[in-house]
Design a protein around this motif. Sequence first.
Motif, mmCIF file in Angstrom:
data_model
loop_
_atom_site.group_PDB
_atom_site.id
_atom_site.type_symbol
_atom_site.label_atom_id
_atom_site.label_comp_id
_atom_site.label_asym_id
_atom_site.label_seq_id
_atom_site.Cartn_x
_atom_site.Cartn_y
_atom_site.Cartn_z
ATOM 1 N N ARG A 179 13.318 8.730 -10.504
ATOM 2 C CA ARG A 179 13.640 9.177 -8.885
ATOM 3 C C ARG A 179 13.825 8.103 -7.949
ATOM 4 O O ARG A 179 13.524 8.353 -6.809
ATOM 5 N N TYR A 180 14.596 7.170 -8.125
ATOM 6 C CA TYR A 180 15.136 6.249 -7.319
ATOM 7 C C TYR A 180 16.377 5.495 -8.083
ATOM 8 O O TYR A 180 16.545 5.619 -9.181
ATOM 9 N N ILE A 181 17.041 4.529 -7.173
ATOM 10 C CA ILE A 181 18.124 3.609 -7.901
ATOM 11 C C ILE A 181 17.505 2.784 -9.144
ATOM 12 O O ILE A 181 16.272 2.173 -8.653
ATOM 13 N N PRO A 182 18.030 2.742 -10.202
ATOM 14 C CA PRO A 182 17.289 1.786 -11.124
ATOM 15 C C PRO A 182 17.090 0.478 -11.009
ATOM 16 O O PRO A 182 17.940 -0.134 -10.111
ATOM 17 N N TYR A 183 16.149 -0.119 -11.271
ATOM 18 C CA TYR A 183 15.838 -1.638 -11.345
ATOM 19 C C TYR A 183 15.374 -1.951 -9.789
ATOM 20 O O TYR A 183 15.082 -3.107 -9.561
ATOM 21 N N LEU A 184 15.063 -1.209 -8.763
ATOM 22 C CA LEU A 184 14.566 -1.638 -7.554
ATOM 23 C C LEU A 184 13.506 -1.225 -7.432
ATOM 24 O O LEU A 184 12.630 -2.036 -6.463
ATOM 25 N N ALA A 185 12.745 -0.234 -8.054
ATOM 26 C CA ALA A 185 11.335 0.141 -7.681
ATOM 27 C C ALA A 185 10.432 -0.104 -8.795
ATOM 28 O O ALA A 185 10.950 -0.134 -9.837
ATOM 29 N N ASP A 186 9.359 -0.030 -8.446
ATOM 30 C CA ASP A 186 8.130 0.070 -9.455
ATOM 31 C C ASP A 186 8.075 1.712 -9.713
ATOM 32 O O ASP A 186 7.563 2.333 -8.702
ATOM 33 N N GLN A 187 8.330 2.017 -10.997
ATOM 34 C CA GLN A 187 8.157 3.364 -11.146
ATOM 35 C C GLN A 187 6.993 3.709 -11.861
ATOM 36 O O GLN A 187 6.445 3.213 -12.836
ATOM 37 N N LEU A 188 6.156 4.725 -11.155
ATOM 38 C CA LEU A 188 4.808 5.072 -11.518
ATOM 39 C C LEU A 188 4.899 6.297 -12.497
ATOM 40 O O LEU A 188 5.257 7.234 -11.992
ATOM 41 N N ASP A 189 4.413 6.180 -13.588
ATOM 42 C CA ASP A 189 4.155 7.358 -14.564
ATOM 43 C C ASP A 189 3.646 8.583 -14.066
ATOM 44 O O ASP A 189 4.055 9.695 -14.310
ATOM 45 N N HIS A 190 2.328 8.406 -13.259
ATOM 46 C CA HIS A 190 1.682 9.448 -12.508
ATOM 47 C C HIS A 190 1.304 9.281 -11.277
ATOM 48 O O HIS A 190 1.053 8.211 -10.888
ATOM 49 N N GLU A 191 1.387 10.283 -10.208
ATOM 50 C CA GLU A 191 1.303 10.049 -8.978
ATOM 51 C C GLU A 191 -0.134 9.595 -8.508
ATOM 52 O O GLU A 191 -0.197 8.781 -7.627
ATOM 53 N N GLU A 192 -1.109 9.905 -9.529
ATOM 54 C CA GLU A 192 -2.394 9.180 -8.988
ATOM 55 C C GLU A 192 -2.352 7.821 -8.866
ATOM 56 O O GLU A 192 -3.295 7.329 -8.593
ATOM 57 N N ALA A 197 14.035 16.322 -3.425
ATOM 58 C CA ALA A 197 12.562 16.653 -3.589
ATOM 59 C C ALA A 197 11.663 15.885 -3.335
ATOM 60 O O ALA A 197 11.862 14.804 -3.415
ATOM 61 N N PRO A 198 10.585 16.191 -2.874
ATOM 62 C CA PRO A 198 9.454 15.242 -2.560
ATOM 63 C C PRO A 198 9.142 14.464 -4.033
ATOM 64 O O PRO A 198 9.228 15.121 -4.919
ATOM 65 N N LEU A 199 8.540 13.212 -3.874
ATOM 66 C CA LEU A 199 7.697 12.708 -5.132
ATOM 67 C C LEU A 199 6.386 12.435 -5.027
ATOM 68 O O LEU A 199 5.996 12.465 -6.227
ATOM 69 N N TRP A 200 5.733 13.133 -4.012
ATOM 70 C CA TRP A 200 4.198 13.000 -4.044
ATOM 71 C C TRP A 200 3.551 14.075 -3.685
ATOM 72 O O TRP A 200 4.220 14.622 -2.532
ATOM 73 N N SER A 201 2.612 14.172 -3.969
ATOM 74 C CA SER A 201 1.715 15.575 -3.349
ATOM 75 C C SER A 201 1.124 15.015 -2.062
ATOM 76 O O SER A 201 0.713 13.773 -1.930
ATOM 77 N N ASP A 202 0.779 15.848 -1.198
ATOM 78 C CA ASP A 202 -0.048 15.615 0.297
ATOM 79 C C ASP A 202 -1.258 14.848 0.072
ATOM 80 O O ASP A 202 -1.622 14.009 0.610
ATOM 81 N N GLU A 203 -2.032 15.319 -1.141
ATOM 82 C CA GLU A 203 -3.284 14.637 -1.181
ATOM 83 C C GLU A 203 -3.245 13.198 -1.742
ATOM 84 O O GLU A 203 -3.941 12.467 -1.308
ATOM 85 N N VAL A 204 -2.330 12.919 -2.561
ATOM 86 C CA VAL A 204 -2.121 11.491 -3.003
ATOM 87 C C VAL A 204 -1.559 10.785 -1.693
ATOM 88 O O VAL A 204 -1.812 9.582 -1.547
ATOM 89 N N LEU A 205 -0.636 11.245 -1.152
ATOM 90 C CA LEU A 205 -0.138 10.388 0.267
ATOM 91 C C LEU A 205 -1.207 10.282 1.016
ATOM 92 O O LEU A 205 -1.282 9.035 1.811
ATOM 93 N N THR A 206 -2.153 11.144 1.382
ATOM 94 C CA THR A 206 -3.251 10.716 2.329
ATOM 95 C C THR A 206 -4.036 9.643 1.778
ATOM 96 O O THR A 206 -4.429 9.031 2.554
ATOM 97 N N GLU A 207 -4.342 9.726 0.513
ATOM 98 C CA GLU A 207 -5.100 8.765 -0.094
ATOM 99 C C GLU A 207 -4.492 7.191 0.029
ATOM 100 O O GLU A 207 -5.288 6.307 0.366
ATOM 101 N N ALA A 208 -3.367 7.350 -0.396
ATOM 102 C CA ALA A 208 -2.371 6.013 -0.393
ATOM 103 C C ALA A 208 -2.054 5.437 0.886
ATOM 104 O O ALA A 208 -2.389 4.323 0.898
ATOM 105 N N ILE A 209 -1.853 6.242 1.996
ATOM 106 C CA ILE A 209 -1.790 5.827 3.128
ATOM 107 C C ILE A 209 -3.070 5.333 3.792
ATOM 108 O O ILE A 209 -3.134 4.202 4.557
ATOM 109 N N ALA A 210 -4.226 5.735 3.684
ATOM 110 C CA ALA A 210 -5.422 5.429 4.062
ATOM 111 C C ALA A 210 -5.647 4.251 3.288
ATOM 112 O O ALA A 210 -6.459 3.165 3.941
ATOM 113 N N THR A 211 -5.333 3.852 2.144
ATOM 114 C CA THR A 211 -5.655 2.767 1.458
ATOM 115 C C THR A 211 -4.857 1.657 2.196
ATOM 116 O O THR A 211 -5.475 0.616 2.433
ATOM 117 N N ALA A 212 -3.609 1.880 2.399
ATOM 118 C CA ALA A 212 -2.823 0.771 3.093
ATOM 119 C C ALA A 212 -3.269 0.346 4.351
ATOM 120 O O ALA A 212 -3.560 -0.730 4.967
#
Length: 358
Positions: A115-128, A160-175
């Motif tokens: 879901r992004y340009i190859p070799y540029l991103a850390d690709q997470l197998d699960h959105e969690e 299409a979006p990559l992440w659910s709203d719930e995971v985004l809320t937790e991830a951004i709060a973590t940052a």
Amino acid sequence: MTALHLRGVLLPDGAHRDLWVRDGRISLDEVPGAETVFDGGFVLPGLVDAHCHIGIGPDGPVELDEAAAQAELDRDAGTLLVRDCGAPIDTRPLQEREDLPRIIRAGRHLARPKRYIPYLADQLDHEEQLPAAVAEQAAYGDGWIKLVGDWIDRSVGDLAPLWSDEVLTEAIATAHRMGARVTAHVFGEDALPGLIAAGIDCIEHGTGLTDDTIELMARHGTALVPTLINIENFPSFAAAATKYPAYAAHMTELYGRADRTVAKAIEAGIPVYAGTDAGGGIAHGVLADEIIALHRVGMSTEQAIGAASWQAREWLGWPALEHGAPADLVCYAEDPRKDLAELRNPRRIVLRGNVVGA
């Protein structure tokens, strides 16, 4: 370190005055014996590219020496502060070089597989996994995290979006708990509401903004870096997507309304900053083109320069032309507020208190 003296019209305040540089910092007090390196013209805080990829080339990651050459191109164009928006290589050695622009690193892009340009991103197998990955990048970077908010989903043939709203809320709060800010690549419409509602700090590109999401960004104080010169590539993206006609049509439609979309964001009072998206398909050293594009879509010339200089510095936590500030400045013979093309011709560049480049 040699003490320096400069004289000219300082922007943005417009006053004609003297500046001195001693021990790498600006002084408003005279420094006896300083060498005059600029006399007459206009003096600006060093330019800021708020979306830049030092370390990425047309074929993906580059070696460190090539990344340094990219940084030199930016420096020689007057860009002295770069907000890295994701790099697949470790550019910390470049931060140690006195002759290269200051780099605020965002670490690696965070995306899902395919879901992004190859070799540029850390690709997470699960959105969690996203909150933990955000924490890792926050510890590694310099206060920014880069998410891929949307990309083509081949199963649906369109953005299409990559992440659910719930995971985004937790991830951004973590940052935010770790003192980092978060930005996201977003081309289309659907990913924006969840990202903005989750408290994201900035949106990159933002071509899918609507009246509703512009209002939501304005209410949340979310910044926008539209990368207008990169949006000029949308027709070629669409032409290449022969297997995905819905995506091609969508990208064409986003391109057609892009200038008006950014104009509406500016009119709504959203903080908008200049970023080139240099790296990959965009050359380094072309920040003046982005500033000119921001003027085209509705900013005054002074606002457009500020979006790539004093306003961008304030947003990123860096001072401008004030006593005791790091001596990073760029000088021009003529007033760039009267002709933005003047920004392509810096006459003197001072970085970390030393004359460099032009």
